[in-house]
Design an enzyme around this catalytic site. Structure first.
Site, PDB file in Angstrom:
ATOM      1  N   GLU A 300       0.770  -1.112  -0.036  1.00  0.00           N
ATOM      2  CA  GLU A 300       0.144  -0.012  -0.040  1.00  0.00           C
ATOM      3  C   GLU A 300       0.933   1.322  -0.050  1.00  0.00           C
ATOM      4  OE1 GLU A 300      -2.742   2.633  -0.447  1.00  0.00           O
ATOM      5  OE2 GLU A 300      -3.267   0.501  -0.313  1.00  0.00           O
ATOM      6  N   ASP A 304       1.202   4.038  -3.024  1.00  0.00           N
ATOM      7  CA  ASP A 304       0.607   5.487  -2.768  1.00  0.00           C
ATOM      8  C   ASP A 304       1.853   6.291  -3.253  1.00  0.00           C
ATOM      9  OD1 ASP A 304      -1.725   4.524  -1.934  1.00  0.00           O
ATOM     10  OD2 ASP A 304      -1.416   4.904   0.181  1.00  0.00           O
ATOM     11  N   SER A 518      -7.389   1.718  -3.572  1.00  0.00           N
ATOM     12  CA  SER A 518      -6.234   2.446  -3.065  1.00  0.00           C
ATOM     13  C   SER A 518      -5.522   3.114  -4.021  1.00  0.00           C
ATOM     14  CB  SER A 518      -5.128   1.289  -2.192  1.00  0.00           C
ATOM     15  OG  SER A 518      -5.062  -0.030  -3.041  1.00  0.00           O
TER      16      SER A 518
END
Length: 603
Positions: A300, A304, A518
């Protein structure tokens, strides 16, 4: 919307000068839940010596005034548009009454908790204390237990009810961790290795297809999403951001998600060579770490930072690492048990005089696992950020209308109120009306993807800014469609969407593909950051809270997604994409050139 039930509480009569004998006061239940959410079961009594870090939220009597400021400075048609508040101004509007401070201080002191042992937020609206379970049980007239999760095996220390002396009820909004079982997991779907799709990418080399803006896009973008693909798809190839105008992008990481710098540089070499060698500002919140070993690299966090920072380079960027719940072993002496990451992060950022103009977060949980009081208070913190001129974006979730089971066929969608009725499960914080929730699309032409989270909040009523758009969607449903499965007057989400599948990242030194909302939130946030860059370059204020703009005029700069559905909770197509707003793709995906023209035309 007015959260008067929480933020407009009346205050009791002025306190007598004599000390209140709290230990002799009769306790009254402050908050309780029917039982732990599905998947959690009570294991053993919590060890009395186990340390809890309790966060105490004090009422914010002036919050309605702050909310009014938020609506005015966020509405492009209002004369005050863009006149965002300062830290000092928002602190004054979220501060508790002096009487509240006095009586809560007195209560804490009666248990030996002096001022030097208290941690206070910038506005004094949160007080944090560290106490052993035994003392917490005495203060809150409750019993803590160790609860275990059947699927993950994780353990936490919680209770299902706590009480306070009745005189404190108007002076304390909530205390956590008590009744909160939310796990606030990262939103992502299965990790796939890049070599599994390489042949299809190569077969499309040199071909182009028509993108949503009518421009030509590399055909390979239909199977692998890169920084270049997103700039092509969303019509921003020609835009270059500034490194010196004060614009900044912020990304958040929780629960041990670490962004690996070697992976980031490798990603830059592959997808944005101009950014190679550049870095970002790392900020530790509540002891958040910066573990740079390959083994600690987080999918994650890598996703990002690689796409968020890759899309917006050379805009300065910040990564917030916020510590969450440490692994709790009920058979060992363990560290402080906390799982309130959003309140810790909010405490930190709201104490800072300067903030990034755009912040993206890709974490959340079922709304019903978050006590209403906590959800409302964290949501209020998001309103403060908006009033200060920050655009706050959240992923809408990866499970459609269902629970955390990625397979729609096996999702269990039950209420947690003791009735166990089948219902759609909205996501928090995406369902907070003061954030911009981002759903996911796939392919070219774009369609809403099946896992894109969406629906209607059970906690927050529909805000005025989306009344027309959501009402038009509901009017299209056949009478009785999914009756009783959702709250029709609730805040609808997501607000917007972006690509959310087959993002090519670097993870532990290798190329891999990931998917989920996400991917969508940092993507949309990156284009918002570019819009802020464009406004700042011509002397205008940043966009701040986006939704009033998006629903009034901004939708004209979005690509409407009209195909796709997200089955779940025993339905074949719980929500579906259609013309206009829908609870799977929101208002649509960005067309940067159109949005840029719109935001530059506003004062």
């Amino acid at each position: 919307m007015r959260l008067i039930s929480l933020f407009g509480l009346p205050f009791v009569a002025a306190l007598a000068s004599a000390a209140v004998p709290f230990k002799d006061c009769q306790h009254k239940v402050k908050e309780s839940i029917h039982g732990p959410p599905r998947g959690w079961s009570r294991h053993t009594p919590a060890p009395k010596h186990h340390m809890l870090e309790l966060k105490i939220a004090l009422p914010q009597p002036k919050f309605p005034e702050l909310e009014q400021h938020l609506w005015e400075v966020s509405d492009p048609s209002h004369p005050r548009y863009g006149a965002h508040l300062s830290k000092e101004e928002t602190d004054a509007l979220t501060a508790p009454h002096s009487e509240t401070l006095d009586i809560v201080n007195e209560w804490l002191a009666s248990y030996g908790l002096a001022e030097e042992s208290l941690i206070r937020s910038s506005a004094n609206d949160w007080v944090t204390i560290r106490v052993p379970v035994g003392l917490a049980e005495e203060m809150l007239d409750t019993t803590y237990h160790v609860y275990k999760h059947s699927k993950t095996g994780e353990s936490i220390v919680r209770t299902t009810s706590y009480s306070l002396p009745e005189i404190l009820h108007d002076h304390i909004d909530l205390i956590q961790p008590t009744t909160m079982f939310a796990r606030f997991k990262a939103f992502r779907s299965t990790l796939l290795w890049g070599n599994q799709v390489q042949p299809s990418v190569l077969s499309e080399s040199g071909r182009t297809i028509t993108g949503p803006a009518g421009n030509q896009v590399d055909a390979s973008c239909n199977s692998t999403i890169t920084v270049s693909c997103l700039k092509q798809l969303y019509n921003a190839v020609a835009y270059n951001t500034s490194a010196t105008n004060g614009n900044e992008l912020g990304l958040t990481g929780y629960l041990g998600q670490y962004a690996n710098n070697m992976d980031l540089q490798q990603f830059f070499q592959l997808e944005n060579p101009s950014a190679y060698g550049s870095n970002y500002t790392f900020v530790s919140v509540n002891g958040g770490l910066n573990n740079q070993t390959y083994a600690a690299a987080g999918v994650e966090a890598n996703l990002d930072t690689q796409f968020g920072f890759g899309l917006t380079w050379p805009t300065p960027r910040t990564f917030y690492s916020t510590a969450g719940e440490p692994p709790f072993d009920p058979d060992m002496f363990s560290p402080t048990d906390t799982n309130e990451p959003y309140s810790y992060w909010l405490d930190y950022v709201l104490s800072q005089p300067m903030l990034p103009q755009t912040i993206s977060t890709s974490y959340g949980d079922d709304e019903q696992t978050v006590p209403f009081t906590y959800a409302s208070r964290v949501c209020a913190g998001m309103a403060v950020l908006g009033a200060r001129g920050v655009s706050v974006l959240f992923s809408s979730g990866d499970y459609g209308v269902g629970d955390g089971d990625p397979d729609p066929a096996t999702q269990e969608c039950y209420s947690n109120d003791g009735l166990n009725v089948t219902k759609f499960l909205p996501t928090f914080p995406a369902a907070c009306p003061y954030v911009t929730a981002v759903g996911a699309t796939v392919n070219i032409p774009e369609t809403a993807i099946y896992f894109s989270g969406g629906g209607f909040s059970d906690y927050f009523v529909r805000p005025a800014y989306q009344e027309v758009a959501v009402s038009e969607y509901l009017a299209k449903l056949a009478p009785g469609t999914y009756e009783g499965l959702y709250t029709s007057y609730g805040r609808g989400f997501p607000d917007v969407s972006a690509q959310g599948m087959n993002f090519s990242i670097v993870y532990q030194g290798e190329t891999a593909l990931v998917g989920g909302t996400s991917c969508s939130s940092p993507t949309f946030a990156s284009f918002v950051s570019m819009l802020n860059d464009a406004r700042i370059n011509v002397g205008k204020t940043p966009l701040g809270f986006l939704n009033p703009f998006l629903y009034s005029t901004g939708y004209a700069g979005l690509n409407d997604i009209t195909v796709g559905n997200n089955p779940g909770c025993g339905t074949q197509a719980s929500t579906y994409a259609t013309t206009g707003w829908d609870p799977i793709s929101g208002l649509g995906t960005p067309n940067f050139e159109k949005l840029e023209a719109l935001v530059l035309s506003m004062d």
